[in-house]
Write a protein that holds these residues in place. Structure first.
Motif, PDB file in Angstrom:
ATOM      1  N   MET A  34     -11.295 -54.582  99.839  1.00 40.54           N
ATOM      2  CA  MET A  34     -12.363 -53.736 100.359  1.00 40.54           C
ATOM      3  C   MET A  34     -13.608 -54.537 100.728  1.00 40.54           C
ATOM      4  O   MET A  34     -14.682 -53.959 100.918  1.00 40.54           O
ATOM      5  CB  MET A  34     -12.735 -52.666  99.314  1.00 40.54           C
ATOM      6  N   TYR A  47     -22.292 -41.750  94.899  1.00 44.32           N
ATOM      7  CA  TYR A  47     -21.598 -41.356  96.126  1.00 44.32           C
ATOM      8  C   TYR A  47     -21.157 -39.895  96.103  1.00 44.32           C
ATOM      9  O   TYR A  47     -21.390 -39.152  97.038  1.00 44.32           O
ATOM     10  CB  TYR A  47     -20.396 -42.273  96.363  1.00 44.32           C
ATOM     11  N   ALA A 137      -8.349 -46.501 100.680  1.00 42.13           N
ATOM     12  CA  ALA A 137      -9.613 -46.790 101.366  1.00 42.13           C
ATOM     13  C   ALA A 137      -9.384 -47.218 102.807  1.00 42.13           C
ATOM     14  O   ALA A 137     -10.132 -46.829 103.707  1.00 42.13           O
ATOM     15  CB  ALA A 137     -10.381 -47.865 100.605  1.00 42.13           C
ATOM     16  N   GLN A 142     -11.078 -40.072 104.125  1.00 36.91           N
ATOM     17  CA  GLN A 142     -11.516 -38.881 104.859  1.00 36.91           C
ATOM     18  C   GLN A 142     -10.362 -38.134 105.531  1.00 36.91           C
ATOM     19  O   GLN A 142     -10.581 -37.342 106.447  1.00 36.91           O
ATOM     20  CB  GLN A 142     -12.561 -39.258 105.921  1.00 36.91           C
ATOM     21  N   ASP A 161     -11.361 -38.413  99.828  1.00 38.75           N
ATOM     22  CA  ASP A 161     -12.571 -39.202 100.086  1.00 38.75           C
ATOM     23  C   ASP A 161     -12.624 -40.381  99.118  1.00 38.75           C
ATOM     24  O   ASP A 161     -12.439 -40.198  97.913  1.00 38.75           O
ATOM     25  CB  ASP A 161     -13.792 -38.292  99.879  1.00 38.75           C
ATOM     26  N   ASN A 163     -14.637 -43.478  97.407  1.00 38.26           N
ATOM     27  CA  ASN A 163     -15.971 -43.981  97.066  1.00 38.26           C
ATOM     28  C   ASN A 163     -16.097 -45.457  97.473  1.00 38.26           C
ATOM     29  O   ASN A 163     -15.354 -46.296  96.969  1.00 38.26           O
ATOM     30  CB  ASN A 163     -16.153 -43.830  95.555  1.00 38.26           C
ATOM     31  N   PRO A 164     -17.019 -45.774  98.383  1.00 38.57           N
ATOM     32  CA  PRO A 164     -17.135 -47.183  98.787  1.00 38.57           C
ATOM     33  C   PRO A 164     -17.501 -48.100  97.609  1.00 38.57           C
ATOM     34  O   PRO A 164     -17.110 -49.259  97.571  1.00 38.57           O
ATOM     35  CB  PRO A 164     -18.221 -47.174  99.856  1.00 38.57           C
TER      36      PRO A 164
HETATM   37  C1  LIG Z   1     -15.081 -43.250 103.439  1.00 37.76           C
HETATM   38  O1  LIG Z   1     -15.652 -42.565 104.503  1.00 37.76           O
HETATM   39  C2  LIG Z   1     -17.013 -42.178 104.291  1.00 37.76           C
HETATM   40  C3  LIG Z   1     -17.475 -41.372 105.477  1.00 37.76           C
HETATM   41  O2  LIG Z   1     -17.306 -42.081 106.652  1.00 37.76           O
HETATM   42  C4  LIG Z   1     -17.869 -43.419 104.100  1.00 37.76           C
HETATM   43  O3  LIG Z   1     -19.202 -43.056 103.812  1.00 37.76           O
HETATM   44  C5  LIG Z   1     -17.306 -44.226 102.933  1.00 37.76           C
HETATM   45  O4  LIG Z   1     -18.023 -45.421 102.788  1.00 37.76           O
HETATM   46  C6  LIG Z   1     -15.846 -44.535 103.169  1.00 37.76           C
HETATM   47  N1  LIG Z   1     -15.255 -45.188 102.018  1.00 37.76           N
HETATM   48  C7  LIG Z   1     -14.669 -46.383 102.096  1.00 37.76           C
HETATM   49  C8  LIG Z   1     -14.048 -46.900 100.857  1.00 37.76           C
HETATM   50  O5  LIG Z   1     -14.594 -47.023 103.110  1.00 37.76           O
END
Ligand SMILES: *[C@@H]1O[C@H](CO)[C@@H](O)[C@H](O)[C@H]1NC(C)=O
Length: 260
Positions: A34, A47, A137, A142, A161, A163-164
């Motif tokens: 990631m 988040y 991810a 989404q 969804d 969590n980044p």
């Molecule tokens: C998943 O998508 C959301 C909305 O676009 C974004 O804010 C989030 O960072 C994304 N999560 C990852 C792990 O990329």
């Protein structure tokens, strides 16, 4: 092994003029798959949000809804029905996409008792390996999943969804311990998905941990056992009984005594 690792870090610290005199800061463990996210830890905010519910007089149960899809508290009947279909949709989606997952915590206790959720459950807990989380991810973030029950009477859309901040595998500021969610978009109830990582591959290669400090041994988890939950195929950890005993009291599992 441990010693030589620490020593290497110490030496690196001593030899690097930039950090001379400063304490050596070991960076948090991260999820390599990631790193495209390029996150700045100093900016880490929560988040997933739940409706504001912790001020005076508010209801704890609000914490079981995702704010984005919350339109008011559901009835007990709707909650039970929501969770039932949500679990089925989740398990089928993961299976169809060859994403490994298993049920955990209170949800595992429900499985132990009756292969179903417990009637008073408000949410559902599942776990995945961190490598699965990377797939979620990068391939499924989404995703909206359309669900129709077998009798065609119940239709729902679920949002997966990720969590980044799951990129950082330590507890950090403590408000991003849930790595992903599977959310009912009609009312905001959700499944919490947490990933397990081997934090310390050098000295504890068989210890898996979530960001909330739950620890498991490889042999407690794997190989997963195939079973059924809420009427669909599901996986549970290999040593589910020991794990339940450790997390809950013997009393919660009293059937062990009666049946064996
Ligand atoms: C998943 O998508 C959301 C909305 O676009 C974004 O804010 C989030 O960072 C994304 N999560 C990852 C792990 O990329």
């Amino acid at each position: 092994m441990m010693h030589s690792w620490i020593l290497t870090n110490v030496l690196a610290g001593l030899l690097s003029p930039a950090v001379a005199g400063a304490p050596i800061r070991i960076p948090p463990p991260v999820l390599p798959g990631m790193d495209h996210l390029k996150l700045d830890r100093n900016l880490e905010g929560k988040y997933f949000h739940e409706p504001v519910g912790h001020e005076k007089g508010a209801d704890d149960r609000l914490g079981h809804y995702d704010t984005r899809y919350f339109h008011g508290m559901v009835t007990d009947e709707e909650r039970v029905e929501t969770l039932h279909h949500m679990v089925r949709a989740y398990l089928d989606f993961f299976r169809e996409n060859q994403l490994e997952t298993w049920i955990a915590h209170g949800t595992l206790l429900g499985w132990w008792w009756n292969s179903k959720l417990l009637p008073w459950d408000w949410d559902v807990d599942t776990q995945v390996r961190d490598t699965t989380l990377v797939r979620l991810a990068t391939e499924f973030n989404q995703t909206i999943s359309h669900y129709v029950s077998a009798d065609k009477k119940y239709k729902r859309e679920y949002m997966l969804d990720i969590n980044p901040w799951a990129y950082f595998r330590d507890n950090g500021p403590g408000h991003n311990i849930i790595d992903a969610r599977w959310i009912d978009t009609t009312n905001g109830l959700y499944i919490d998905i947490t990933a397990l990582s081997v934090f310390d591959p050098r000295s504890k290669p068989d210890q898996w941990e979530c960001k909330n400090h739950h620890k498991y041994k490889t042999e407690d988890l794997f190989p997963l056992r195939e079973t059924s939950f809420e009427g669909v195929v599901a996986m549970v950890p290999y040593k589910y009984q020991e794990m339940l005993l450790e997390e809950y009291s013997l009393k919660s599992l009293a059937r062990i005594n009666y049946e064996k």
